[in-house]
Write a protein that holds these residues in place. Structure first.
Motif, PDB file in Angstrom:
ATOM      1  N   MET A   7       0.850  -1.207   0.000  1.00  0.00           N
ATOM      2  CA  MET A   7       0.000   0.000   0.000  1.00  0.00           C
ATOM      3  C   MET A   7       0.876   1.244   0.000  1.00  0.00           C
ATOM      4  O   MET A   7       1.989   1.243   0.525  1.00  0.00           O
ATOM      5  N   SER A   8       0.320   2.283  -0.575  1.00  0.00           N
ATOM      6  CA  SER A   8       1.004   3.578  -0.569  1.00  0.00           C
ATOM      7  C   SER A   8       0.696   4.320   0.727  1.00  0.00           C
ATOM      8  O   SER A   8      -0.205   3.935   1.479  1.00  0.00           O
ATOM      9  N   LYS A   9       1.446   5.389   0.991  1.00  0.00           N
ATOM     10  CA  LYS A   9       1.208   6.188   2.197  1.00  0.00           C
ATOM     11  C   LYS A   9      -0.203   6.780   2.189  1.00  0.00           C
ATOM     12  O   LYS A   9      -0.857   6.885   3.233  1.00  0.00           O
ATOM     13  N   LYS A  10      -0.626   7.172   1.018  1.00  0.00           N
ATOM     14  CA  LYS A  10      -1.967   7.753   0.886  1.00  0.00           C
ATOM     15  C   LYS A  10      -3.041   6.738   1.270  1.00  0.00           C
ATOM     16  O   LYS A  10      -4.018   7.073   1.956  1.00  0.00           O
ATOM     17  N   GLU A  11      -2.846   5.479   0.869  1.00  0.00           N
ATOM     18  CA  GLU A  11      -3.823   4.431   1.176  1.00  0.00           C
ATOM     19  C   GLU A  11      -3.781   4.054   2.656  1.00  0.00           C
ATOM     20  O   GLU A  11      -4.818   3.755   3.265  1.00  0.00           O
ATOM     21  N   VAL A  12      -2.575   4.083   3.236  1.00  0.00           N
ATOM     22  CA  VAL A  12      -2.459   3.814   4.680  1.00  0.00           C
ATOM     23  C   VAL A  12      -3.193   4.880   5.484  1.00  0.00           C
ATOM     24  O   VAL A  12      -3.867   4.588   6.486  1.00  0.00           O
ATOM     25  N   PHE A  46     -16.390   3.510   1.652  1.00  0.00           N
ATOM     26  CA  PHE A  46     -16.619   3.004   3.004  1.00  0.00           C
ATOM     27  C   PHE A  46     -17.420   1.702   2.974  1.00  0.00           C
ATOM     28  O   PHE A  46     -17.190   0.778   3.765  1.00  0.00           O
ATOM     29  N   ARG A  47     -18.368   1.617   2.026  1.00  0.00           N
ATOM     30  CA  ARG A  47     -19.140   0.377   1.912  1.00  0.00           C
ATOM     31  C   ARG A  47     -18.213  -0.792   1.560  1.00  0.00           C
ATOM     32  O   ARG A  47     -18.324  -1.877   2.117  1.00  0.00           O
ATOM     33  N   ARG A  48     -17.293  -0.560   0.617  1.00  0.00           N
ATOM     34  CA  ARG A  48     -16.357  -1.617   0.226  1.00  0.00           C
ATOM     35  C   ARG A  48     -15.389  -1.935   1.375  1.00  0.00           C
ATOM     36  O   ARG A  48     -14.984  -3.098   1.555  1.00  0.00           O
ATOM     37  N   TYR A  49     -15.023  -0.911   2.134  1.00  0.00           N
ATOM     38  CA  TYR A  49     -14.085  -1.124   3.251  1.00  0.00           C
ATOM     39  C   TYR A  49     -14.703  -2.036   4.304  1.00  0.00           C
ATOM     40  O   TYR A  49     -14.029  -2.910   4.861  1.00  0.00           O
ATOM     41  N   LYS A  50     -15.997  -1.844   4.567  1.00  0.00           N
ATOM     42  CA  LYS A  50     -16.665  -2.672   5.582  1.00  0.00           C
ATOM     43  C   LYS A  50     -16.788  -4.125   5.111  1.00  0.00           C
ATOM     44  O   LYS A  50     -16.771  -5.041   5.916  1.00  0.00           O
ATOM     45  N   LEU A  51     -16.865  -4.313   3.765  1.00  0.00           N
ATOM     46  CA  LEU A  51     -16.998  -5.677   3.238  1.00  0.00           C
ATOM     47  C   LEU A  51     -15.654  -6.399   3.108  1.00  0.00           C
ATOM     48  O   LEU A  51     -15.525  -7.571   3.448  1.00  0.00           O
ATOM     49  N   TYR A  52     -14.641  -5.684   2.577  1.00  0.00           N
ATOM     50  CA  TYR A  52     -13.388  -6.354   2.214  1.00  0.00           C
ATOM     51  C   TYR A  52     -12.168  -5.893   3.028  1.00  0.00           C
ATOM     52  O   TYR A  52     -11.065  -6.413   2.848  1.00  0.00           O
ATOM     53  N   GLY A  53     -12.348  -4.854   3.857  1.00  0.00           N
ATOM     54  CA  GLY A  53     -11.244  -4.407   4.685  1.00  0.00           C
ATOM     55  C   GLY A  53     -10.251  -3.543   3.926  1.00  0.00           C
ATOM     56  O   GLY A  53     -10.549  -3.007   2.846  1.00  0.00           O
ATOM     57  N   PRO A  54      -9.018  -3.410   4.444  1.00  0.00           N
ATOM     58  CA  PRO A  54      -8.015  -2.509   3.848  1.00  0.00           C
ATOM     59  C   PRO A  54      -7.680  -2.797   2.391  1.00  0.00           C
ATOM     60  O   PRO A  54      -7.344  -1.878   1.643  1.00  0.00           O
ATOM     61  N   LYS A  55      -7.761  -4.089   1.954  1.00  0.00           N
ATOM     62  CA  LYS A  55      -7.383  -4.386   0.570  1.00  0.00           C
ATOM     63  C   LYS A  55      -8.308  -3.733  -0.448  1.00  0.00           C
ATOM     64  O   LYS A  55      -7.961  -3.605  -1.621  1.00  0.00           O
ATOM     65  N   SER A  56      -9.513  -3.306   0.006  1.00  0.00           N
ATOM     66  CA  SER A  56     -10.441  -2.635  -0.918  1.00  0.00           C
ATOM     67  C   SER A  56      -9.945  -1.254  -1.328  1.00  0.00           C
ATOM     68  O   SER A  56     -10.412  -0.677  -2.307  1.00  0.00           O
ATOM     69  N   LEU A  57      -8.995  -0.692  -0.541  1.00  0.00           N
ATOM     70  CA  LEU A  57      -8.479   0.656  -0.828  1.00  0.00           C
ATOM     71  C   LEU A  57      -7.351   0.642  -1.859  1.00  0.00           C
ATOM     72  O   LEU A  57      -6.974   1.681  -2.378  1.00  0.00           O
ATOM     73  N   VAL A  58      -6.780  -0.558  -2.119  1.00  0.00           N
ATOM     74  CA  VAL A  58      -5.681  -0.671  -3.086  1.00  0.00           C
ATOM     75  C   VAL A  58      -6.231  -0.570  -4.506  1.00  0.00           C
ATOM     76  O   VAL A  58      -7.270  -1.151  -4.815  1.00  0.00           O
ATOM     77  N   HIS A  59      -5.505   0.177  -5.364  1.00  0.00           N
ATOM     78  CA  HIS A  59      -5.951   0.360  -6.751  1.00  0.00           C
ATOM     79  C   HIS A  59      -6.021  -0.989  -7.456  1.00  0.00           C
ATOM     80  O   HIS A  59      -5.105  -1.815  -7.361  1.00  0.00           O
ATOM     81  N   LYS A  60      -7.131  -1.200  -8.193  1.00  0.00           N
ATOM     82  CA  LYS A  60      -7.369  -2.518  -8.814  1.00  0.00           C
ATOM     83  C   LYS A  60      -6.378  -2.837  -9.935  1.00  0.00           C
ATOM     84  O   LYS A  60      -6.185  -3.985 -10.288  1.00  0.00           O
ATOM     85  N   GLY A  61      -5.761  -1.795 -10.492  1.00  0.00           N
ATOM     86  CA  GLY A  61      -4.827  -2.046 -11.587  1.00  0.00           C
ATOM     87  C   GLY A  61      -3.407  -2.315 -11.134  1.00  0.00           C
ATOM     88  O   GLY A  61      -2.537  -2.597 -11.969  1.00  0.00           O
ATOM     89  N   ARG A  62      -3.170  -2.263  -9.814  1.00  0.00           N
ATOM     90  CA  ARG A  62      -1.811  -2.464  -9.328  1.00  0.00           C
ATOM     91  C   ARG A  62      -1.347  -3.891  -9.602  1.00  0.00           C
ATOM     92  O   ARG A  62      -2.055  -4.845  -9.297  1.00  0.00           O
ATOM     93  N   GLY A  63      -0.134  -3.987 -10.174  1.00  0.00           N
ATOM     94  CA  GLY A  63       0.422  -5.302 -10.486  1.00  0.00           C
ATOM     95  C   GLY A  63      -0.023  -5.877 -11.810  1.00  0.00           C
ATOM     96  O   GLY A  63       0.449  -6.937 -12.223  1.00  0.00           O
ATOM     97  N   LYS A  64      -0.954  -5.168 -12.498  1.00  0.00           N
ATOM     98  CA  LYS A  64      -1.444  -5.651 -13.786  1.00  0.00           C
ATOM     99  C   LYS A  64      -0.845  -4.812 -14.914  1.00  0.00           C
ATOM    100  O   LYS A  64      -0.410  -3.681 -14.716  1.00  0.00           O
ATOM    101  N   VAL A  65      -0.843  -5.353 -16.113  1.00  0.00           N
ATOM    102  CA  VAL A  65      -0.346  -4.625 -17.294  1.00  0.00           C
ATOM    103  C   VAL A  65      -1.380  -3.587 -17.709  1.00  0.00           C
ATOM    104  O   VAL A  65      -2.567  -3.902 -17.834  1.00  0.00           O
TER     105      VAL A  65
END
Length: 393
Positions: A7-12, A46-65
Motif C-alpha cells: 500500500m502507498s502512504k496515501k492508502e495507509v 466506506f461500503r467496500r471497506y466494511k466488506l473487504y477491509g483494507p485491501k479494498s483501498l488498493v488500486h485494482k490495476g496495481r500489479g497488472k499490465v
C-alpha cells in the motif's frame, strides 16, 4: 511477506480515517474534505471497506499490465527502421518519416524517449541564450521579404558543395528557394524573377551587407563627383535592379537582425539534406526539379497566418520588363570604327547608315542569367550582328 498487501502512504492514511469512521469518531463530510474527495465517493469506498477491509483501498490495476501499455515490439521495429534508414535524423523528422512511410502510430514523445534511451540520438546541450530585442513579424504578406544564400554540402559526399538562395516572407514564413553553384547576382535575379512573376513586387527586401547587394569598398569612381544624370551610379547591379522596380532595400546590421532567414537556413540544412539523400538526388539540376514539391510541403507545415489579410505585393506594370531589369547592365561608347569591347571581346556594329553619325554613341549591354554567352557568339557572326543591332535599339 506472503499474503501481504503493498500500500502507498496515501492508502495507509485512508485506513486510519475509515477506522475512525467505522467507530463513528468522525463525519463522512470531514473525511471527504481531508482526502479531497466527494462525500459520494467516501460512501462508496466506506461500503467496500466494511466488506473487504483494507485491501479494498488498493488500486485494482496495481500489479497488472496497463491497457495503454506501449507495444514494445512496434517500438523495436521503429528503432530498427531508424538505424537502417534514418540514423542521423532528429526525433521530429524521424517521427514524420515513420508516420508517412511506415504507419507508425505512437507519439513523438515516446519515440524521442526511446531514441535517447537507445543512444540513437543525443539531445543537444543548449548554450546560454543571447538576449536580442524581439522584432514583431510584419502584418501583411509581401510587406518585407528576407533574402539570403546558404553555402552548404547539400548533397553530402554525393556531389560538390553548392549554394541555396532563399527568400522568406516575414509575415507568413512562406519560402521560395533555388540551388546554384555559388552565390552570384545572376542567380539571385533568377530566383527573384520566379518570385516576382508568381507573387508580385514586395514592398521591401531585407538583405545582409554582401558585396552583391551593396558597394562596401569605395573605388576611384566613388570619390568622383556623382553624376546627377545617372540615378543608379554607385549601386551594385542588384541594387540598381531593385531600385528600378521601386522596392526598398534594407541592410541588416547583424546576422541576428535577419534571424528568420538564418533559422530557416538551419532547418533546411537539416531537413532538405536528408530528403535529397532519400531521393538519391546528387546534382543541382535534379535538386531544382525536386524543389517545387518540397517547397509546397515545407510551406504547408511551417507557414503562419499573417495578422492582416491585405496583400502588400504590387503588380508588375506594363513598363516593368523583368528581362531588361533583372540583368547585368553595362554601358560602352562606340569608337570611330563602331566597335566596343566587353568581356575581352571586341564587337563591331554593322549598319547601312553613315558610320560617322553613330560615333560616340552609348551602347547599353544587357546580360541575363539565361542569355547565350558572348564567348559562344564569336563563332556565329550572324547572331553577333543581330545582338549588336538590338543593343542600339
Amino acid at each position: 511477506m506472503k499474503g501481504g498487501i503493498i500500500m502507498s502512504k496515501k492508502e495507509v492514511k485512508q485506513i486510519e480515517l475509515f477506522e475512525q469512521l467505522k467507530r463513528k469518531e468522525i463525519k463522512q463530510a470531514r473525511v471527504a474534505k481531508l482526502l479531497g474527495l466527494s462525500v459520494r465517493q467516501i460512501k462508496r469506498k466506506f461500503r467496500r471497506y466494511k466488506l473487504y477491509g483494507p485491501k479494498s483501498l488498493v488500486h485494482k490495476g496495481r500489479g497488472k499490465v496497463s491497457n495503454n501499455k506501449i507495444d514494445q515490439k512496434k517500438i523495436n521495429e521503429a528503432m530498427d527502421t531508424i538505424r537502417v534508414s534514418y540514423s542521423d535524423f532528429a526525433p521530429t523528422l524521424a517521427y514524420e518519416k515513420l508516420v508517412e512511410e511506415h504507419g507508425f502510430n505512437h507519439s513523438l514523445t515516446t519515440l524521442r524517449s526511446e531514441m535517447v534511451k537507445e543512444g540513437v540520438w543525443k539531445p543537444k546541450q543548449r548554450s546560454k541564450a543571447r538576449v536580442h530585442q524581439l522584432r514583431e513579424r510584419r502584418a501583411c504578406f509581401g510587406e518585407l521579404v528576407q533574402l539570403d544564400g546558404s553555402p552548404h554540402t547539400w548533397f553530402e559526399d554525393r556531389g560538390p558543395r553548392c549554394n541555396l538562395n532563399v527568400t522568406i516572407d516575414d509575415a507568413t514564413g512562406r519560402c521560395v528557394f533555388m540551388f546554384s553553384k555559388t552565390e552570384t547576382t545572376q542567380d539571385y535575379f533568377k530566383l527573384l524573377e520566379k518570385y516576382f512573376t508568381k507573387h508580385g513586387l514586395p514592398a521591401a527586401l531585407y538583405v545582409d551587407k554582401h558585396s552583391i547587394f551593396r558597394v562596401n569598398t569605395p573605388t576611384n569612381l566613388d570619390l568622383k563627383k556623382p553624376n546627377k544624370n545617372d540615378e543608379f551610379e554607385g549601386l551594385t547591379q542588384f541594387g540598381r535592379a531593385i531600385k528600378e522596380l521601386g522596392i526598398e532595400l534594407i541592410f541588416a546590421q547583424s546576422p541576428e537582425a535577419k534571424g528568420r532567414v538564418e533559422r530557416v537556413n538551419r532547418t533546411l540544412q537539416n531537413r532538405l539534406v536528408k530528403e535529397l539523400r532519400l531521393k538519391g538526388i546528387s546534382t543541382i539540376e535534379e535538386a531544382n526539379k525536386f524543389l517545387p514539391q518540397f517547397i509546397e510541403k515545407f510551406n504547408a507545415k511551417f507557414c503562419v497566418q499573417p495578422r492582416s489579410s491585405v496583400n502588400a505585393h504590387k503588380e508588375l506594370s506594363n513598363s516593368q520588363d523583368l528581362t531588361k531589369i533583372l540583368c547585368a547592365k553595362e554601358k560602352r561608347t562606340l569608337s570611330r570604327n563602331l566597335t566596343f569591347q566587353y568581356q575581352n571581346t571586341i564587337f563591331q556594329v554593322k549598319t547601312k547608315k553613315s558610320a560617322y553619325t553613330l560615333r560616340k554613341t552609348t551602347v547599353s549591354i544587357f546580360e541575363r542569367y539565361d542569355a547565350v554567352s558572348y564567348t559562344h557568339l564569336r563563332a556565329h557572326e550572324t547572331v553577333l550582328d543581330l545582338v549588336c543591332r538590338l543593343l542600339l535599339e
